[in-house]
Design a protein around this motif. Structure first.
Motif, PDB file in Angstrom:
ATOM      1  N   ILE A 214      28.222   7.714  25.314  1.00 18.90           N
ATOM      2  CA  ILE A 214      28.854   6.759  26.231  1.00 18.90           C
ATOM      3  C   ILE A 214      29.925   7.498  27.023  1.00 18.90           C
TER       4      ILE A 214
ATOM      5  N   ARG B 156      30.499   1.713  35.978  1.00 15.55           N
ATOM      6  CA  ARG B 156      31.157   2.987  35.649  1.00 15.55           C
ATOM      7  C   ARG B 156      31.118   3.291  34.161  1.00 15.55           C
ATOM      8  N   ARG B 157      30.599   2.372  33.364  1.00 11.07           N
ATOM      9  CA  ARG B 157      30.349   2.640  31.942  1.00 11.07           C
ATOM     10  C   ARG B 157      28.889   3.045  31.859  1.00 11.07           C
TER      11      ARG B 157
ATOM     12  N   ASP C 172      32.979   6.523  30.152  1.00 14.26           N
ATOM     13  CA  ASP C 172      33.617   5.600  31.092  1.00 14.26           C
ATOM     14  C   ASP C 172      34.150   6.435  32.245  1.00 14.26           C
TER      15      ASP C 172
END
Length: 161
Positions: A124, A149-150, A126
């Motif tokens: 993941i 934007r994640r 961000d």
């Protein structure tokens, strides 16, 4: 520049690092070492063999769980194990030289090795802004449907590369 990537050390010159983003500079200068000591994250630095204490770039990884709502692809449980690519930055003196890609590939390799020992579904990230999100998308990261934007990259995709 012949570069090696290794874990952050106490004697590294964190104060001269400048990627052009204050929050990223402050993190490497004042937080990274503390997080490492507290086992909250691991920071890896890129340093030239000619200046081994000078940080040309860095990234940080941390274990996390992620809610899978908004993730396209294979059916997953509501929450999945993941590795958070918490930070990735390159000093302005090294922009445009491919160091960001080199750091990212190293980080993904670390995650892939860890996934062989501990269950990990994805990475993941961000992204700080749309340019950063574009950088990650270029390497196969996909945005969450509700938070562009994640982004996430399944470990299965890393294995196929």
């Amino acid at each position: 520049m012949e570069t090696q990537i290794r874990q952050l050390r106490e004697g590294d010159d964190r104060n001269s690092f400048d990627c052009g983003v204050d929050s990223m500079n402050e993190w490497i200068r004042h937080v990274a070492n503390q997080h490492q000591k507290k086992n909250l994250s691991r920071t890896y630095v890129a340093a030239a063999s000619s200046a081994p204490r000078t940080i040309a770039g860095y990234y940080a990884l941390a274990a996390t769980a992620v809610e899978t709502d908004g993730m396209r692809g294979a059916k997953l449980p509501r929450s999945a194990s993941a590795v958070l690519l918490a930070r990735l930055a390159v000093d302005v003196r090294h922009h445009g030289q491919g160091l960001g890609e080199f750091l990212l590939m190293h980080a993904l390799n670390v995650v892939l090795k860890a996934s062989g020992r501990v269950g990990v579904q994805c990475v993941i990230v961000d992204a700080l802004d749309d340019n950063a999100a574009g950088f990650y998308r270029k390497y196969g990261f996909e945005p969450f449907t509700d938070a562009p934007r994640r982004l996430f990259l399944p470990v299965a995709t890393i294995e196929q590369a």
